[in-house]
Design a protein around this motif. Structure first.
Motif, PDB file in Angstrom:
ATOM      1  N   LEU A 292      21.867  12.172  20.234  1.00  0.00           N
ATOM      2  CA  LEU A 292      20.726  12.205  19.800  1.00  0.00           C
ATOM      3  C   LEU A 292      20.265  13.669  19.775  1.00  0.00           C
ATOM      4  O   LEU A 292      19.814  13.916  18.697  1.00  0.00           O
ATOM      5  N   GLU A 293      20.688  14.241  20.762  1.00  0.00           N
ATOM      6  CA  GLU A 293      20.305  15.778  21.056  1.00  0.00           C
ATOM      7  C   GLU A 293      20.943  16.416  19.781  1.00  0.00           C
ATOM      8  O   GLU A 293      20.535  17.467  19.130  1.00  0.00           O
ATOM      9  N   ILE A 294      22.394  16.369  19.859  1.00  0.00           N
ATOM     10  CA  ILE A 294      23.251  17.189  18.956  1.00  0.00           C
ATOM     11  C   ILE A 294      22.783  17.047  17.508  1.00  0.00           C
ATOM     12  O   ILE A 294      22.752  18.035  16.841  1.00  0.00           O
ATOM     13  N   ILE A 295      22.524  15.811  17.100  1.00  0.00           N
ATOM     14  CA  ILE A 295      22.476  15.238  15.595  1.00  0.00           C
ATOM     15  C   ILE A 295      20.936  15.608  15.135  1.00  0.00           C
ATOM     16  O   ILE A 295      20.462  15.555  13.930  1.00  0.00           O
ATOM     17  N   GLY A 296      20.102  16.213  16.239  1.00  0.00           N
ATOM     18  CA  GLY A 296      18.392  16.669  15.847  1.00  0.00           C
ATOM     19  C   GLY A 296      17.640  15.633  15.844  1.00  0.00           C
ATOM     20  O   GLY A 296      16.565  15.687  15.260  1.00  0.00           O
ATOM     21  N   ARG A 297      17.774  14.386  16.452  1.00  0.00           N
ATOM     22  CA  ARG A 297      16.968  13.428  16.553  1.00  0.00           C
ATOM     23  C   ARG A 297      15.912  13.779  17.860  1.00  0.00           C
ATOM     24  O   ARG A 297      16.387  14.293  18.952  1.00  0.00           O
ATOM     25  N   LEU A 298      14.674  13.544  17.516  1.00  0.00           N
ATOM     26  CA  LEU A 298      13.558  13.977  18.526  1.00  0.00           C
ATOM     27  C   LEU A 298      13.182  12.788  19.276  1.00  0.00           C
ATOM     28  O   LEU A 298      11.787  12.954  19.787  1.00  0.00           O
ATOM     29  N   HIS A 299      13.987  11.807  19.435  1.00  0.00           N
ATOM     30  CA  HIS A 299      13.337  10.466  20.327  1.00  0.00           C
ATOM     31  C   HIS A 299      14.513  10.478  21.357  1.00  0.00           C
ATOM     32  O   HIS A 299      15.686  11.048  21.208  1.00  0.00           O
ATOM     33  N   THR A 300      14.202   9.406  22.266  1.00  0.00           N
ATOM     34  CA  THR A 300      15.223   8.963  23.250  1.00  0.00           C
ATOM     35  C   THR A 300      15.804   7.591  23.219  1.00  0.00           C
ATOM     36  O   THR A 300      15.094   6.950  22.173  1.00  0.00           O
ATOM     37  N   VAL A 301      16.683   7.144  23.775  1.00  0.00           N
ATOM     38  CA  VAL A 301      17.026   5.829  23.765  1.00  0.00           C
ATOM     39  C   VAL A 301      16.293   4.800  24.206  1.00  0.00           C
ATOM     40  O   VAL A 301      16.100   3.873  23.543  1.00  0.00           O
ATOM     41  N   GLN A 302      15.466   5.248  24.985  1.00  0.00           N
ATOM     42  CA  GLN A 302      14.289   4.604  25.771  1.00  0.00           C
ATOM     43  C   GLN A 302      13.598   4.150  24.566  1.00  0.00           C
ATOM     44  O   GLN A 302      12.574   2.961  24.375  1.00  0.00           O
ATOM     45  N   GLN A 303      12.997   5.263  23.789  1.00  0.00           N
ATOM     46  CA  GLN A 303      11.848   4.983  22.811  1.00  0.00           C
ATOM     47  C   GLN A 303      12.490   3.996  21.772  1.00  0.00           C
ATOM     48  O   GLN A 303      11.705   3.216  21.136  1.00  0.00           O
ATOM     49  N   ILE A 304      13.937   4.000  21.699  1.00  0.00           N
ATOM     50  CA  ILE A 304      14.460   2.978  20.571  1.00  0.00           C
ATOM     51  C   ILE A 304      14.098   1.544  21.195  1.00  0.00           C
ATOM     52  O   ILE A 304      13.705   0.674  20.274  1.00  0.00           O
ATOM     53  N   ARG A 305      14.488   1.292  22.439  1.00  0.00           N
ATOM     54  CA  ARG A 305      14.347   0.093  22.917  1.00  0.00           C
ATOM     55  C   ARG A 305      12.814  -0.156  23.068  1.00  0.00           C
ATOM     56  O   ARG A 305      12.467  -1.304  22.504  1.00  0.00           O
ATOM     57  N   GLU A 306      11.782   0.686  23.458  1.00  0.00           N
ATOM     58  CA  GLU A 306      10.461   0.356  23.185  1.00  0.00           C
ATOM     59  C   GLU A 306      10.078  -0.074  21.923  1.00  0.00           C
ATOM     60  O   GLU A 306       9.155  -0.997  21.680  1.00  0.00           O
ATOM     61  N   THR A 307      10.333   0.744  20.995  1.00  0.00           N
ATOM     62  CA  THR A 307       9.754   0.461  19.562  1.00  0.00           C
ATOM     63  C   THR A 307      10.459  -0.887  19.131  1.00  0.00           C
ATOM     64  O   THR A 307       9.647  -1.583  18.473  1.00  0.00           O
ATOM     65  N   TYR A 308      11.644  -1.217  19.292  1.00  0.00           N
ATOM     66  CA  TYR A 308      12.276  -2.307  18.959  1.00  0.00           C
ATOM     67  C   TYR A 308      11.571  -3.396  19.603  1.00  0.00           C
ATOM     68  O   TYR A 308      11.048  -4.515  18.834  1.00  0.00           O
ATOM     69  N   GLY A 309      11.249  -3.504  21.019  1.00  0.00           N
ATOM     70  CA  GLY A 309      10.351  -4.472  21.541  1.00  0.00           C
ATOM     71  C   GLY A 309       9.199  -4.563  21.162  1.00  0.00           C
ATOM     72  O   GLY A 309       8.723  -5.900  21.005  1.00  0.00           O
ATOM     73  N   MET A 310       8.591  -3.563  20.868  1.00  0.00           N
ATOM     74  CA  MET A 310       7.096  -3.676  20.320  1.00  0.00           C
ATOM     75  C   MET A 310       7.284  -4.424  19.098  1.00  0.00           C
ATOM     76  O   MET A 310       6.294  -5.227  18.549  1.00  0.00           O
ATOM     77  N   ALA A 311       8.116  -4.357  18.031  1.00  0.00           N
ATOM     78  CA  ALA A 311       8.020  -4.766  16.746  1.00  0.00           C
ATOM     79  C   ALA A 311       8.392  -6.314  16.724  1.00  0.00           C
ATOM     80  O   ALA A 311       7.936  -7.110  16.154  1.00  0.00           O
ATOM     81  N   ARG A 312       9.157  -6.477  17.654  1.00  0.00           N
ATOM     82  CA  ARG A 312       9.462  -7.932  17.897  1.00  0.00           C
ATOM     83  C   ARG A 312       8.236  -8.644  18.507  1.00  0.00           C
ATOM     84  O   ARG A 312       7.971  -9.918  18.303  1.00  0.00           O
ATOM     85  N   GLU A 313       7.448  -8.093  19.747  1.00  0.00           N
ATOM     86  CA  GLU A 313       6.377  -8.558  20.021  1.00  0.00           C
ATOM     87  C   GLU A 313       5.400  -8.903  19.121  1.00  0.00           C
ATOM     88  O   GLU A 313       4.506 -10.098  19.206  1.00  0.00           O
ATOM     89  N   MET A 314       5.210  -8.067  18.211  1.00  0.00           N
ATOM     90  CA  MET A 314       4.180  -8.001  17.167  1.00  0.00           C
ATOM     91  C   MET A 314       4.607  -9.219  16.064  1.00  0.00           C
ATOM     92  O   MET A 314       3.736  -9.484  15.324  1.00  0.00           O
ATOM     93  N   GLY A 315       5.841  -9.555  15.961  1.00  0.00           N
ATOM     94  CA  GLY A 315       6.074 -10.664  14.921  1.00  0.00           C
ATOM     95  C   GLY A 315       7.140 -10.278  14.065  1.00  0.00           C
ATOM     96  O   GLY A 315       7.282 -11.170  13.063  1.00  0.00           O
ATOM     97  N   PHE A 316       7.849  -9.035  14.074  1.00  0.00           N
ATOM     98  CA  PHE A 316       8.595  -8.813  12.842  1.00  0.00           C
ATOM     99  C   PHE A 316       9.996  -9.943  13.181  1.00  0.00           C
ATOM    100  O   PHE A 316      10.582  -9.497  14.208  1.00  0.00           O
ATOM    101  N   SER A 317      10.274 -10.391  12.262  1.00  0.00           N
ATOM    102  CA  SER A 317      11.229 -11.233  12.463  1.00  0.00           C
ATOM    103  C   SER A 317      12.693 -11.039  11.678  1.00  0.00           C
ATOM    104  O   SER A 317      13.559 -11.918  11.610  1.00  0.00           O
ATOM    105  N   ASP A 318      12.619  -9.871  10.915  1.00  0.00           N
ATOM    106  CA  ASP A 318      13.867  -9.646  10.327  1.00  0.00           C
ATOM    107  C   ASP A 318      14.031  -8.101  10.429  1.00  0.00           C
ATOM    108  O   ASP A 318      13.453  -6.980   9.733  1.00  0.00           O
ATOM    109  N   ILE A 319      14.819  -7.557  11.602  1.00  0.00           N
ATOM    110  CA  ILE A 319      14.992  -6.052  12.035  1.00  0.00           C
ATOM    111  C   ILE A 319      16.207  -5.791  11.793  1.00  0.00           C
ATOM    112  O   ILE A 319      17.296  -6.314  12.376  1.00  0.00           O
TER     113      ILE A 319
END
Length: 486
Positions: A292-319
């Protein structure tokens, strides 16, 4: 560098693409001339006569392969297939390797399979034709036929003639990734221009909705860039504009590519839900921190997990989640780790991309630097990603290829039974007109019966798009006046 001379001015692109597939990363120069002029070790000559084509390959002056085959100049397609098979055989023997997609260098193998299905040919016949005509491997031929059948089923209720799809481009990103070649711009530089961009975009959307008011809108896709770089109020403005300007009665799918986890907030996701949108992408590309650092992404793996979990918890049914294979420094074990992490999240669909190094990307400019890290892709890696997707209950539903792909492989979308992306199939199979609005967006008009396809493009640069929006609209009007009266 590899120099190729040819005496026929119509086939340079086909020859270049095939040779480049055997020699990724090397410069291939194809020119119409009588003799070699470059100081190169490997050379190939391709000479056409009225009845045959002759190919010769040399290395440091020594003949390494060659041959000839009959052609029929009146049949351009068959002539192309003939000489490409000849060149393929010579290069395969020289390099001691085969290509998974044989002589196919186009981006839509499943489109060929789909066309044959619609002609009434059986799955067995189509697979055999792909193997014999284009030397496609048994595995890739089977994959193409399987996906073409699933695509055909998914599109069964799409109106090709009286329907259309809409693409809306938001060309801003938190940062520009190393491999990116899209019309994307860092938000920090353009933050004060976003509302002016939306104003221009709305003018184009008003024009398109009026011009196609008698047609049926089937799918909407908001991409970029990263659409969720918009502030909640701006995202609400955009969705309100689309849903109030276009007739949604026949809509089958509405997708927003949320994309980067560092652009997603609870407030933005709530705006999407408030507008009835539950199909989004959260695209990590990799679940390895160092990459992620090499390709220029400004987020972490943990942010991916947290964002995905938030979307599921809010009710997104097609991710959906997008991954890239062949990133700098990643080996089999790194991709396997990514698949482990993705499996734990259990998305509804996954797209596995083979890295394509494109001319406009920073990765192309500094390729030597990153190749020292290794840019690996292999049949073993691609087979592993397919197996892991299958274990998640995801089956392949669309496929496309690009030039300069790592390992000469492909991009494959996998999805649960009822979660395949209709727009993704339509953009690849080119069966329906897709109107496109925004900087760098390209409208693709499909003539009745798929007889022909024409494009009309917007300027890529954001400032130019804002300043020249009336010109972009006029360009489209002239285009539609011509094609719709043809």
């Amino acid at each position: 560098m590899i120099e190729v001379i040819v005496n026929h001015p119509s086939y340079e692109y086909d020859i270049h693409s095939l040779i480049q597939a055997f020699f990724p990363g090397q410069r291939v120069l194809v020119r119409v001339q009588e003799r070699f002029t470059e100081e190169t070790s490997v050379r190939m000559s391709v000479f056409f006569s009225d009845e045959s084509v002759t190919v010769e390959l040399t290395e440091d002056g020594a003949r390494k392969g060659g041959g000839s085959c009959p052609i029929d100049p009146a049949d351009r397609m068959e002539t192309k297939n003939q000489f490409k098979r000849l060149i393929y055989g010579i290069l395969s023997e020289y390099t001691e390797r085969t290509l998974p997609w044989g002589t196919l260098t186009g981006i839509r193998p499943t489109k060929l399979a789909m066309q044959m299905l619609e002609q009434g040919r059986s799955n067995v016949e189509i697979a055999a034709h792909m193997r014999d005509t284009w030397l496609v491997s048994r595995e890739k031929a089977s994959l193409s036929v399987m996906i073409a059948n699933r695509e055909r089923y998914i599109l069964r209720n799409i109106d090709y003639e009286d329907g259309y799809s809409l693409y809306v481009g938001i060309p801003f990103c938190p940062s520009i990734c190393l491999y990116c070649s899209f019309s994307s711009y860092p938000l920090a530089k353009w933050k004060e221009q976003v509302d002016a961009y939306l104003d221009a975009l709305f003018k184009e959307l008003d024009y398109l909705s009026g011009r196609f008011r008698h047609k049926k809108l089937n799918t909407v896709y908001i991409g970029g860039g990263t659409p969720t770089t918009l502030e909640p109020r701006q995202l609400d403005r955009l969705l309100t504009k689309i849903q109030s300007s276009f007739d949604m009665e026949h809509l089958q799918e509405f997708t927003v590519e949320a994309g980067r986890p560092d652009s997603i907030t609870r407030e933005k996701l709530q705006v999407l839900l408030d507008h009835g949108i539950s199909r989004i992408s959260i695209n990590p590309q990799t679940m390895n921190e160092r990459t992620l650092e090499i390709i220029g992404r400004l987020h972490t793996v943990q942010q991916i997990r947290e964002t995905y979990g938030m979307a599921r918890e809010m009710g997104f049914s097609d991710i959906n989640m997008d991954l890239i294979v062949g990133l700098p420094g990643e080996v089999y074990e790194d991709v396997e780790h990514t698949m482990d992490e993705i499996a734990a999240l259990a998305p509804d669909s996954v797209t596995v991309h083979s890295l394509a190094v494109k001319r406009a990307a920073r990765l192309k400019l500094f390729r030597d630097q990153y190749e020292e890290m290794g840019m690996e892709n292999s049949a073993r890696i691609m087979d592993m990603t397919a197996l892991r997707c299958a274990e998640m209950g995801l089956s392949p539903y669309y496929l496309y290829r690009q030039k300069n792909m790592a390992g000469n492989f492909e991009n494959v979308g996998y999805a649960k039974v009822d979660k395949a992306g209709i727009y993704n199939i339509l953009i690849m199979e080119e069966k329906q007109t897709i109107l496109a609005a925004g900087a760098g967006a390209a409208t693709k008009y499909v003539y009745p019966g798929g007889a022909k396809i024409e494009r009309v493009e917007n300027v890529k640069e954001v400032g130019q798009y804002i300043e020249r929006i009336d010109e972009m609209i006029d360009r489209k009007e002239q285009f539609f006046t011509r094609v719709l009266s043809a």
